[in-house]
Design a protein around this motif. Structure first.
Motif, PDB file in Angstrom:
ATOM      1  N   LEU A 172     -26.231  10.906  -8.231  1.00 49.08           N
ATOM      2  CA  LEU A 172     -24.899  10.475  -7.812  1.00 49.08           C
ATOM      3  C   LEU A 172     -24.112   9.772  -8.911  1.00 49.08           C
ATOM      4  O   LEU A 172     -22.896   9.667  -8.817  1.00 49.08           O
ATOM      5  N   ALA A 173     -24.790   9.285  -9.956  1.00 40.74           N
ATOM      6  CA  ALA A 173     -24.037   8.629 -11.021  1.00 40.74           C
ATOM      7  C   ALA A 173     -24.082   9.427 -12.315  1.00 40.74           C
ATOM      8  O   ALA A 173     -23.133   9.427 -13.079  1.00 40.74           O
ATOM      9  N   LEU A 174     -25.186  10.130 -12.574  1.00 43.70           N
ATOM     10  CA  LEU A 174     -25.311  10.857 -13.841  1.00 43.70           C
ATOM     11  C   LEU A 174     -25.170  12.358 -13.666  1.00 43.70           C
ATOM     12  O   LEU A 174     -25.201  13.102 -14.636  1.00 43.70           O
ATOM     13  N   PHE A 175     -25.016  12.830 -12.446  1.00 48.07           N
ATOM     14  CA  PHE A 175     -24.828  14.270 -12.173  1.00 48.07           C
ATOM     15  C   PHE A 175     -25.957  15.125 -12.701  1.00 48.07           C
ATOM     16  O   PHE A 175     -25.723  16.165 -13.291  1.00 48.07           O
TER      17      PHE A 175
END
Lengths: 233, 196
Positions: free
Chosen positions: B21-24
């Motif tokens: 969710l933050a680094l894809f």
């Protein structure tokens, strides 16, 4: 390439006869841009699409790098398609792709250190971009060199187009600029969330909504028309 | 050498810089296998296992290649090791749980091209973690992946019962959901150190 059609037909193993060689048409290229767009239609290679599209420059750099790897590995896989044993083909493709990615990695580092820092680990992660392995397995391993070259170029262009369509929207909304050039005046209040991770999901989701809507509208129209034709008949 | 505490490394990898969710990283399985909670759970376990194996191997390879001064071969070696680890998991799953093998389908061999795994190997090298730190980092990253996958699966199971407009069915809806989840995870920012 230079070989005569008769000779290549006799050399080709019988299994390949099941996969008819595509003749080179404009569709070979254009297909990748729209009808089989790797991102919007096939939903492949989403990670870099979401991760590095916070500015349009990053998006363009990533698109070009991926295109290079796509074309390079496609050409090599197509050239070696009769020599790679079927059992180890995936591993062979991955090694070929990893080689080209290493080239790109060092290349970008030499050309622009700034872009290299911005893209970070995602350059090396091109290795695991499913668009590339998918192309190698589904197209390059069966088709001749020149169609593979054109098709890979088309796919790369389609991928770059998709990255840009996300990158520009996110940069305009989240930063108020395009390719680093400010678009609005001083008083512009940037929509910061758009350049942060959630923005990537939202913008891609919105694009998909738009394409879904267009597709549904087209289908409805086609249905109405066929209905009218049936009534008239 | 990093002197971060193990607790912080774990927290950082699991929630603050959640791989999905933050680094894809690992978006494909995140969207592909999150339709049912049970499948999501098993996929999460498989990914954690592969992550641990590749983390240990990546540590060894990096040490060896540094000694031999062959660092340009790092990427190729990492991906080869990951591919073998995935093959191992695939054989184990096929042997002991054919039902699970069928439900994971094409996504099991595709763990090879799951960028979360290669990403983990590359990040731990870039951050110069030592052996124990690498292991904790792998556990945190795998746990975070599983957490995101389970949350998504829960949401999508509920969504099955809801009536959504026909335009937004399928991937578009999943992406919007993922965006909301990602928004929620941004609330963790600043909890476990600031680096990315």
């Amino acid at each position: 390439m230079a070989e005569s059609p008769n000779r290549s037909a006799s050399v080709r193993p019988p299994t390949l006869a099941l996969n008819p060689q595509e003749t080179l048409t404009a569709d070979t290229f254009i297909r990748g841009l729209w009808k089989e767009n790797p991102v919007f239609v096939m939903l492949l290679g989403m990670c870099p699409v979401l991760a590095v599209t916070n500015t349009s420059i990053n998006a363009l750099g990533m698109g070009l790098a991926t295109t290079f790897v796509l074309v390079g590995s496609g050409v090599l896989v197509s050239l070696l398609r009769n020599w790679i044993p079927k059992q180890v083909r995936i591993a062979s493709y991955i090694v070929i792709i990893a080689t080209f990615v290493t080239v790109v990695d060092y290349g970008i580092q030499a050309i622009s250190l700034e872009l290299y820092a911005a893209l970070g680990a995602f350059i090396q992660l091109i290795v695991v971009n499913c668009v590339i392995l998918g192309r190698a397995e589904a197209y390059a391993s069966k088709q001749r060199l020149h169609t593979t070259l054109i098709n890979s170029l088309g796919m790369g262009a389609g991928f770059t187009l998709a990255l840009l369509s996300l990158g520009t929207v996110r940069e305009i909304l989240g930063n108020g600029s395009l390719f680093g050039v400010p678009l609005f005046g001083e008083s512009f209040q940037p929509w910061v969330i758009m350049v942060l991770p959630p923005g990537g999901f939202f913008v891609l989701g919105t694009w998909l909504l738009l394409f879904n809507w267009l597709r549904l509208r087209k289908e409805r129209k086609a249905m109405q028309q066929s209905g009218v034709a049936a009534n008239a008949g | 050498m990093q002197d971060e505490s193990l607790y912080l490394i774990f927290l950082n990898a699991a929630v603050v810089n959640n791989f999905v969710l933050a680094l894809f990283l690992g978006i494909c399985p995140f969207l592909g296998v999150s339709a049912k909670k049970e499948t999501a759970w098993n996929m999460g376990l498989a990914v954690i296992f592969v992550m641990l194996v590749s983390s240990v191997s990546a540590y060894g390879i990096n040490w060896l290649l540094t000694e031999l001064d062959l660092l340009f071969l790092r990427l190729i070696c990492y991906i080869a090791v990951i591919a073998s680890a995935v093959q191992l998991v695939e054989m184990l799953v096929k042997r002991y749980s054919p039902a699970l093998f069928r439900s994971l389908g094409i996504f099991l061999p595709l763990i090879t091209t799951n960028c979360a795994i290669l990403g983990l190997a590359l990040f731990q090298t870039a951050k110069e973690y030592d052996f124990v730190q690498s292991l904790v980092y792998a556990l945190g990253a795998g746990g975070g992946f599983m957490l995101a996958l389970m949350l998504m699966a829960g949401l999508r199971e509920k969504l099955e019962l809801a009536r959504v407009p026909s335009v937004s069915q399928g991937a578009a809806m999943s992406l919007m959901l993922a965006g909301l989840l990602s928004l929620a995870f941004m609330g963790f920012a600043g909890l476990g150190g600031s680096h990315g």
